[in-house]
Design a protein around this motif. Sequence first.
Motif, PDB file in Angstrom:
ATOM      1  N   GLU A  86      50.773  45.483  -2.549  1.00  0.00           N
ATOM      2  CA  GLU A  86      49.744  46.850  -1.844  1.00  0.00           C
ATOM      3  C   GLU A  86      50.235  46.949  -0.425  1.00  0.00           C
ATOM      4  O   GLU A  86      49.962  48.169  -0.094  1.00  0.00           O
ATOM      5  CB  GLU A  86      48.571  46.307  -1.760  1.00  0.00           C
ATOM      6  CG  GLU A  86      47.544  45.920  -2.908  1.00  0.00           C
ATOM      7  CD  GLU A  86      47.272  47.418  -3.577  1.00  0.00           C
ATOM      8  OE1 GLU A  86      47.149  48.269  -2.749  1.00  0.00           O
ATOM      9  OE2 GLU A  86      46.987  47.480  -4.728  1.00  0.00           O
ATOM     10  N   SER A  98      46.443  36.727  10.987  1.00  0.00           N
ATOM     11  CA  SER A  98      45.334  37.071   9.904  1.00  0.00           C
ATOM     12  C   SER A  98      45.821  37.723   8.529  1.00  0.00           C
ATOM     13  O   SER A  98      45.280  37.566   7.637  1.00  0.00           O
ATOM     14  CB  SER A  98      44.152  37.854  10.405  1.00  0.00           C
ATOM     15  OG  SER A  98      43.717  37.159  11.331  1.00  0.00           O
ATOM     16  N   CYS A  99      47.177  38.249   8.554  1.00  0.00           N
ATOM     17  CA  CYS A  99      47.303  39.223   7.597  1.00  0.00           C
ATOM     18  C   CYS A  99      49.089  38.786   6.918  1.00  0.00           C
ATOM     19  O   CYS A  99      49.059  39.146   5.733  1.00  0.00           O
ATOM     20  CB  CYS A  99      47.447  40.614   7.795  1.00  0.00           C
ATOM     21  SG  CYS A  99      46.235  41.027   8.907  1.00  0.00           S
ATOM     22  N   CYS A 138      50.271  37.168   3.540  1.00  0.00           N
ATOM     23  CA  CYS A 138      50.254  37.952   2.179  1.00  0.00           C
ATOM     24  C   CYS A 138      50.936  39.356   2.459  1.00  0.00           C
ATOM     25  O   CYS A 138      50.816  39.980   1.408  1.00  0.00           O
ATOM     26  CB  CYS A 138      48.756  38.099   1.724  1.00  0.00           C
ATOM     27  SG  CYS A 138      48.041  36.359   1.515  1.00  0.00           S
ATOM     28  N   HIS A 139      51.116  39.772   3.738  1.00  0.00           N
ATOM     29  CA  HIS A 139      51.700  41.000   3.720  1.00  0.00           C
ATOM     30  C   HIS A 139      52.947  41.315   4.643  1.00  0.00           C
ATOM     31  O   HIS A 139      52.970  42.287   5.505  1.00  0.00           O
ATOM     32  CB  HIS A 139      50.323  42.244   4.421  1.00  0.00           C
ATOM     33  CG  HIS A 139      49.190  42.110   3.633  1.00  0.00           C
ATOM     34  ND1 HIS A 139      49.374  42.835   2.418  1.00  0.00           N
ATOM     35  CD2 HIS A 139      47.866  41.622   3.753  1.00  0.00           C
ATOM     36  CE1 HIS A 139      48.071  42.919   1.886  1.00  0.00           C
ATOM     37  NE2 HIS A 139      47.144  42.222   2.402  1.00  0.00           N
ATOM     38  N   MET A 175      39.389  41.930   3.932  1.00  0.00           N
ATOM     39  CA  MET A 175      40.529  41.362   4.369  1.00  0.00           C
ATOM     40  C   MET A 175      40.245  40.872   5.821  1.00  0.00           C
ATOM     41  O   MET A 175      39.300  41.343   6.411  1.00  0.00           O
ATOM     42  CB  MET A 175      41.594  42.405   4.512  1.00  0.00           C
ATOM     43  CG  MET A 175      42.229  42.882   3.312  1.00  0.00           C
ATOM     44  SD  MET A 175      42.972  41.648   2.340  1.00  0.00           S
ATOM     45  CE  MET A 175      42.738  41.997   0.799  1.00  0.00           C
TER      46      MET A 175
HETATM   47  C1  HEC Z   1      45.573  35.332   1.307  1.00  0.00           C
HETATM   48  C2  HEC Z   1      46.247  36.626   1.333  1.00  0.00           C
HETATM   49  C3  HEC Z   1      45.699  37.856   2.015  1.00  0.00           C
HETATM   50  C4  HEC Z   1      45.617  37.926   3.358  1.00  0.00           C
HETATM   51  C5  HEC Z   1      45.904  36.734   4.446  1.00  0.00           C
HETATM   52  C6  HEC Z   1      45.506  39.209   3.768  1.00  0.00           C
HETATM   53  N1  HEC Z   1      45.496  40.238   2.392  1.00  0.00           N
HETATM   54 FE1  HEC Z   1      45.128  41.952   2.271  1.00  0.00          FE
HETATM   55  N2  HEC Z   1      45.511  41.911   0.352  1.00  0.00           N
HETATM   56  C7  HEC Z   1      45.468  40.466  -0.563  1.00  0.00           C
HETATM   57  C8  HEC Z   1      45.728  41.019  -1.821  1.00  0.00           C
HETATM   58  C9  HEC Z   1      45.875  39.746  -2.835  1.00  0.00           C
HETATM   59  C10 HEC Z   1      45.599  42.406  -2.205  1.00  0.00           C
HETATM   60  C11 HEC Z   1      45.371  42.901  -3.274  1.00  0.00           C
HETATM   61  C12 HEC Z   1      44.429  42.986  -4.309  1.00  0.00           C
HETATM   62  C13 HEC Z   1      43.005  43.458  -3.559  1.00  0.00           C
HETATM   63  O1  HEC Z   1      42.722  44.566  -2.995  1.00  0.00           O
HETATM   64  O2  HEC Z   1      42.114  42.412  -3.241  1.00  0.00           O
HETATM   65  C14 HEC Z   1      45.515  42.797  -0.495  1.00  0.00           C
HETATM   66  C15 HEC Z   1      45.226  44.097  -0.576  1.00  0.00           C
HETATM   67  C16 HEC Z   1      45.184  44.859   0.865  1.00  0.00           C
HETATM   68  C17 HEC Z   1      45.134  46.184   1.311  1.00  0.00           C
HETATM   69  C18 HEC Z   1      45.341  47.413   0.140  1.00  0.00           C
HETATM   70  C19 HEC Z   1      43.894  47.530  -0.248  1.00  0.00           C
HETATM   71  C20 HEC Z   1      43.933  49.043  -1.086  1.00  0.00           C
HETATM   72  O3  HEC Z   1      43.143  49.168  -2.020  1.00  0.00           O
HETATM   73  O4  HEC Z   1      44.607  49.635  -1.040  1.00  0.00           O
HETATM   74  C21 HEC Z   1      44.998  46.241   2.550  1.00  0.00           C
HETATM   75  C22 HEC Z   1      44.807  47.733   3.288  1.00  0.00           C
HETATM   76  C23 HEC Z   1      44.846  44.820   3.169  1.00  0.00           C
HETATM   77  N3  HEC Z   1      45.058  44.168   2.022  1.00  0.00           N
HETATM   78  C24 HEC Z   1      45.092  44.610   4.465  1.00  0.00           C
HETATM   79  C25 HEC Z   1      45.161  43.287   5.042  1.00  0.00           C
HETATM   80  C26 HEC Z   1      44.930  42.977   6.414  1.00  0.00           C
HETATM   81  C27 HEC Z   1      44.842  44.317   7.435  1.00  0.00           C
HETATM   82  C28 HEC Z   1      44.752  41.654   6.578  1.00  0.00           C
HETATM   83  C29 HEC Z   1      44.428  41.001   7.589  1.00  0.00           C
HETATM   84  C30 HEC Z   1      43.582  41.268   8.562  1.00  0.00           C
HETATM   85  C31 HEC Z   1      44.892  41.022   5.022  1.00  0.00           C
HETATM   86  N4  HEC Z   1      45.090  41.905   4.257  1.00  0.00           N
HETATM   87  C32 HEC Z   1      45.269  39.834   4.995  1.00  0.00           C
HETATM   88  C33 HEC Z   1      45.688  39.543   0.203  1.00  0.00           C
HETATM   89  C34 HEC Z   1      45.741  38.976   1.450  1.00  0.00           C
END
Ligand code: HEC
Length: 153
Positions: free
Chosen positions: A89, A55-56, A59-60, A119
């Motif tokens: 991030e 799931s993450c 992008c991470h 997310m």
């Molecule tokens: C398709 C891409 C994508 C996926 C898949 C994704 N993220 Fe993200 N995430 C982003 C982007 C782009 C940002 C920065 C912009 C935003 O905050 O929307 C971000 C930001 C974040 C942040 C920082 C938010 C902050 O304000 O500090 C966290 C924590 C995070 N994601 C956790 C997760 C987790 C946990 C998962 C899986 C469950 C996940 N993301 C899945 C694209 C993704």
Amino acid sequence: MKKLILKTAAVILIVLLVGIQFFKTKENKSTQNSGNAITQHYDVPNNIKNILKTSCYDCHSNNTNYPWYNKIQPINWWLAKHVNEGRKELNFDEFNTYSTKKKLHKLDEVIKTIKDNEMPLKSYTLFHGDANLSDSDKQDIEAWAKKIRNVIQ
Ligand code: HEC
């Protein structure tokens, strides 16, 4: 006259669409294992690892599993933007390079963004149904993130 303008516009559009196909972004693919990965420094049980990977990690992390349509512009730019911003991030493969304060903050954000359904991104789960988190997935991640928080503190 109107027809000619429409035809010219269509031709220009096609030329542009073909032209941008030659511009591709660099893929987020690492062949080396990162020594700074969260999995190397903290206890990440297999079930949590699987959820994060599914799931993450696209992008991470340092390795994105790209879909076939990443080859098509302008989709390629759009996906690269998400991957770059997501990694900036939070990068689970570089987690251990963060300061203690940043680690704690990012774990809080993980709990919060999952709880608020921010997310994984909606635009992502639309095409990756398996990335949707169930209630029990969310609870498991929250419990795990809190546990790691306590270890770090
Ligand atoms: C398709 C891409 C994508 C996926 C898949 C994704 N993220 Fe993200 N995430 C982003 C982007 C782009 C940002 C920065 C912009 C935003 O905050 O929307 C971000 C930001 C974040 C942040 C920082 C938010 C902050 O304000 O500090 C966290 C924590 C995070 N994601 C956790 C997760 C987790 C946990 C998962 C899986 C469950 C996940 N993301 C899945 C694209 C993704």
